[in-house]
Scaffold this active site. Structure first.
Site: not given
Ligand code: FAS
Ligand code: PHB
Length: 389
Positions: A72, A296
């Site tokens: 992406h 994250k």
């Protein structure tokens, strides 16, 4: 039993560390509380930073992600009736890879098994002994039998609810925590994703995220109350609420279907310091937790593994303790940057219970600034694709 590195936890942190060490001829044993099937049944992260991809290549487990993962180059961010695209590739030269954590873990298990790696499942009552000595050892039970592993080092990769963090004495540990007043209700459905890139949404009704695992497996999240349980949400109610939060065009084209997984994750920011005590080193969720907004969690576990793997290599290959002595400070420097970004992105996109009209206008002003300012977009993009190790 004797090994060089005893690893507590057979999730992505523990397995990646074990496989990397193996590639350098450093022996380890992984102790996992659950079964492999249970570990692989957890649906969690979906976005891999370039650093994790590089580590997977170094560990020799990147063949499938390079074939089946989805590169992406950007993401969409919507608010009210507005939507804009962040072009990570143009801003930073990098994108991200969409590939489920479950698949990363599956690839790691396959590699450890192919190398006859030592993994013990269904272990109980794990205790890390003499961590602050030069001869630590781990005791545990499996099948009712007591076992002991003598080792040089212990890697605590046993997640937020493991035993490693609390092995560090309370008067040595410093803990920092922020609990968010909402959770994420996540579902998996065997339906085509509503968009080929992710859509992060700040809507009057709350946050939503449209993600995916492949062209016929979609992953959607909506912000929900902490008092909710997955059973409170029928599939119909979930799809109806998701459509009310995402942009009208996507709401119209969204293909719904039966959910095959539905779970609620509470959101929390948490860091424990230091990440080392004697010969015990914490990695991943054992040391820190982030709200999943910035993707994250898994990726910061990976940077811990990178630092610890290289520190242990330095010890065994160069007889140097510089790496292990510097591990905690080095890992925490990057952990706190991930905590900041995850907190910032969560603050930008969620509806807070006592949020005032002024607070909401500030969110919109921040989104407008992000939309219109290249420097702001570059700062966001550099954090999202992954700061350098
Ligand atoms: P893990 O928790 O994955 O693995 C720890 C392992 O240790 C587990 O297998 C556990 O069974 C084992 N263990 C625990 N105690 C033990 C003991 N005493 N003895 C032996 N073994 C023990 N991150 C994202 O980036 N995006 C997301 O969308 C996202 N969603 C999440 C949803 C949920 C519900 C949770 C809990 C986390 C989510 N995360 C997400 C974060 C997640 O992906 C973690 O960052 C990632 O699993 C970290 O990997 P580990 O550090 O290996 O910890
Ligand atoms: C996911 O696909 O599970 C996912 C993607 C991006 C996030 C969080 C979760 O920020």
């Amino acid at each position: 039993m004797k090994t060089q590195v005893a690893i507590i936890g057979g999730g992505p942190s523990g397995l990646l560390l074990s496989q990397l060490l193996h590639k350098r001829g450093i022996d380890s044993v992984v102790l996992e509380r659950k079964t492999k099937e249970y570990v692989l049944g957890r649906i969690r992260a979906g976005v891999l930073e370039r650093g994790l991809l590089d580590l997977m290549r170094e560990a020799g487990v990147a063949e499938r992600v390079e074939k089946e993962g989805y590169s992406h180059d950007g993401t969409l961010i919507s608010y009210g009736q507005e939507m804009f695209r962040m072009d990570f590739k143009e801003l930073t030269g990098h994108g991200v890879m969409v590939y489920g954590q479950t698949e990363v873990t599956r690839d790691l298990y396959a590699a450890r098994e192919a190398a006859n790696g030592k993994i013990e499942f269904n272990v109980e009552n794990v205790v890390i002994n003499e961590a602050d000595s030069k001869a630590p050892y781990v005791t545990y039970e499996v099948g009712g039998k007591s076992r002991r592993i003598d080792c040089d080092f212990v890697a605590g990769c046993d997640g937020f609810h493991g035993v490693s963090r609390n092995t560090i004495p309370g008067d040595v540990r410093r803990e920092y925590e922020k609990v968010y007043p909402f959770g994420w209700l996540g579902i998996l459905s065997e339906t085509p994703p509503v968009n080929h890139e992710l859509i992060y949404t700040n809507s009057e009704r709350g946050f939503a995220l449209c993600s995916m695992r492949n062209e016929n497996l979609s992953r959607y999240y909506i912000q929900c109350s902490l008092s909710d349980s997955p059973n409170d949400w029928t599939d119909t109610a979930f799809w109806k609420e998701l459509k009310r939060r995402i942009p009208p065009e996507q709401a119209e084209t969204l293909i719904t279907g039966p959910t095959i997984e539905k779970s609620i994750a509470p959101l929390r920011s948490f860091v424990t310091e230091p990440m080392r005590w004697g010969r015990l080193f914490l990695c991943g969720d054992a040391a820190h937790i982030v709200p999943p907004t910035g993707a994250k969690g898994l990726n910061t576990a990976a940077s811990d593994v990178h630092y610890l793997y290289n520190a242990l290599r330095d010890y065994y290959e160069n007889d140097s303790e510089a790496g292990i002595d510097g591990y905690s400070a080095k890992a925490l420097a990057r952990v706190w940057k991930a905590e900041r970004f995850s907190w910032w992105f969560s603050s930008l996109l969620h509806r807070y219970p006592r949020q005032t009209a002024f607070d909401h206008r500030i969110q919109i002003a921040e989104l407008e600034f992000l939309r219109s300012n290249t420097a702001a977009q570059t700062a966001m993009a550099e954090n999202y694709v992954g700061l350098p190790y």
